[in-house]
Design an enzyme around this catalytic site. Structure first.
Site: not given
Ligand code: DON
Length: 573
Positions: A101, A382, A453, A474
């Site tokens: 991340r 994504t 996230s 999504g």
């Protein structure tokens, strides 16, 4: 050496084609294959991953090659300028995860997502260079390769170099974005570098089917191919990124890039009706929330309720409401929240407590005790892909730029799009509202912190063997999409393709409303669901899930690429 490798790989691929045909499909029947399978949003990327499997690469090798290929052929979300998560389950029972991340830069501050008057700055969150976190993808893929890869690194990056250098047929889904850049650049010259990277010479947009060649991106990929981690976080690419940032008001420096490291960490582990569930641990909320919901739902006979009946949708909604409230209250980057009660959140006891507050005859109200104040929108771009190799080693990988095409800003001369992931931090301490803005402490901005996230790359396993890999894009709906595919397979006895295609719903605590994919719910189910006290809205497609199911008795791998995504394809051999 490289030329030799390229020739060798070409020969092996050709041999593979002769010996073994490839099979591919998107839609309601899964594609079957004996050996390996890749399911992704772009058939060219699935093809690259499948070729790596055919060359004897394992699932991690194929995942790395697929990820780099997606960075070329699916620029909306495939990336080297963003970040994500990889969950792995080996055929030998080994389970691990990689956290790549993005991080807030060293110069980040808690109030950097606000204007001088304390109002939230959508510019800083989503559109200008302050929205960019330090990218993690390359570091994560390198780390996964060091730990679990088998083929030479360069061989895995090379297919992406080729796609960028030689071009690939421009697809309809990129067209609107590309044309929109011409409008954007009229008011902000920062987009000139994006136009230079993507449009044809003279700033002319592509037509579908024309070749999209990305020469600067090819050079960046070559530096990664030849120098691994340092080929992105040091040298020419790092210099180009840092110079671009300082010229256009961004914070990321060469020091930020040099300091970035991906982390290998344990995934979240839960159980559901005798299956093991492995999913991403914080800073993703995906694993915690999906396991919490499964724990709650284990207390009901869902298959008897029937798929998407009002009774089923009711308990589903109530489980979602409760897990998303927990998510908002407790989950953030573990490096900055050492006391996060993850074990408690995913415990059966906690789920029992939550379940005891569910009334089967009427909807609860979302507990708004955290609520105090206004503002919306969560992007839905994504990408997720799943890979299984011949032995059954399984990878579930989701990564993103946050919005489709991130902030649409390309590092001049480096050819890749920057993420706008900083918008995933809570923008203002204490501001939590009905539209979905969250202001709880665990996810406030801090230097080198990772933003929360919802990405939920998940593997379902039994008896130490991986059975299913699943995930989706999504935004906040990701977790509920993964949940419903899992329930469709385990409780509703669907094959992986039907499970992926079936219509889905989403509730996220606040706003207190359930969204349904438009056109799929019968009038009487809708009426019964509303009568329970739920508010309901309709929307277009929710996510695009890419899954694989392994039948260990026959050795057959079943692939499913969600037909909600334009170019998706599961390809096996
Ligand atoms: O990490 C997250 O949860 C979001 N940045 C993901 C964004 C997203 O899924 C947009 N896409 N479909």
């Amino acid at each position: 050496m490289l030329r030799y490798l390229r020739t060798l790989s070409l020969a092996l691929i050709l041999l593979g084609f002769i010996v073994q045909p490839a099979w591919s499909q998107a839609g309601k029947s899964p594609v079957k294959a004996k050996n390996g399978m890749v399911s992704s949003v772009q058939e060219l990327a699935s093809e690259v991953g499948k070729d790596i499997l055919m060359q004897g690469g394992n699932a991690v090798d194929a995942a790395i090659a697929t990820a780099f290929a997606l960075a070329v052929v699916h620029p909306a979300a495939g990336n080297i300028g963003g970040g994500g998560f990889l969950v792995y389950h080996g055929a030998d029972g080994e389970v691990t995860a990689f956290n790549f991340r993005e991080k807030a830069p060293l110069a980040a501050t808690i109030d950097m997502m606000q204007n001088g008057d304390g109002s939230i700055s959508q510019e800083n969150r989503h559109y200008n260079l302050l929205s960019t976190g330090v990218p993690g993808t390359v570091a994560g893929l390198v780390k996964a390769h060091e730990r679990l890869g088998s083929l030479p690194w360069a061989l895995l990056v090379q297919p992406a170099v080729r796609l960028a250098e030689e071009g690939f047929p421009f697809t309809w889904d990129i067209m609107n974005w590309e044309r929109g850049l011409l409008e954007k650049v009229e008011t902000d010259p920062i987009y000139q570098s994006t136009i230079d990277a993507f449009l044809k010479p003279g700033g002319i947009p592509h037509e579908p089917g024309e070749l999209l060649v990305q020469l600067d991106l090819a050079e960046s990929l070559k530096r990664i191919r030849d120098h691994g981690h340092d080929g992105f976080y040091g040298g020419e690419t790092a210099r180009l990124m840092a110079e671009f940032m300082s010229e256009w008001g961004g914070l990321i420096t060469q020091e930020d890039l040099a300091a970035y490291q991906a982390e290998e960490q344990a995934p979240i582990h839960g159980t559901y009706r005798g299956y093991d569930i492995y999913s991403m641990s914080p800073p993703s909320s995906g694993g915690v929330a999906v396991v919490t919901m499964l724990n709650i739902l284990e207390g009901y006979n869902l298959s008897e309720m029937g798929h998407n009946s009002a009774a089923y949708l009711h308990v589903l909604t109530e489980a979602m409401r409760r897990a998303y409230a927990d998510r908002a209250q407790f989950v953030g980057d573990p490096n900055f929240n050492p006391d996060m009660p993850v074990d408690w959140l995913i415990s059966k006891e906690h789920a029992e407590d939550l379940r005891s507050t569910i009334d089967l005859t009427k909807a609860s109200e979302s507990d708004e005790s955290l609520f105090n104040g206004n503002e919306p929108y969560e992007s839905e771009e994504t990408t997720h892909f799943s890979v299984v190799d011949e032995e059954g080693n399984t990878v579930s990988l989701t990564y993103t730029l946050e919005y489709g095409y991130g902030n649409s800003i390309v590092v001049d001369g480096a050819g890749f799009i920057l993420n706008n992931e900083m918008g995933d931090f809570n923008p203002k301490q204490g501001l939590t509202d009905r539209t979905g803005t969250i202001g709880t402490d665990p996810n406030l901005v801090a230097p080198q912190k990772r933003m929360l996230s919802s990405m939920t790359p998940t593997i379902v396993a039994k008896d130490g063997k991986p059975l299913m890999a699943i995930g989706s894009p999504g935004g906040r709906t990701i977790i509920n999409t993964a949940l419903q595919v899992i329930l469709n397979v385990i409780d509703h006895d669907m094959n992986i393709a039907r499970a992926v295609e079936a219509p889905r719903i989403h509730h996220q605590w606040l706003p207190d409303v359930t969204s349904f994919e438009r056109g799929y719910i019968s009038a009487d189910t809708e009426q019964k669901y509303r009568a329970l006290g739920h508010e309901l809205t309709f929307r277009g497609a929710q996510g695009s899930a890419m899954g694989i199911w392994i039948d260990w008795e026959t050795g057959i791998k079943y692939g499913a690429a969600d037909s909600r995504a334009y170019n998706s394809r599961a390809i096996g051999y």
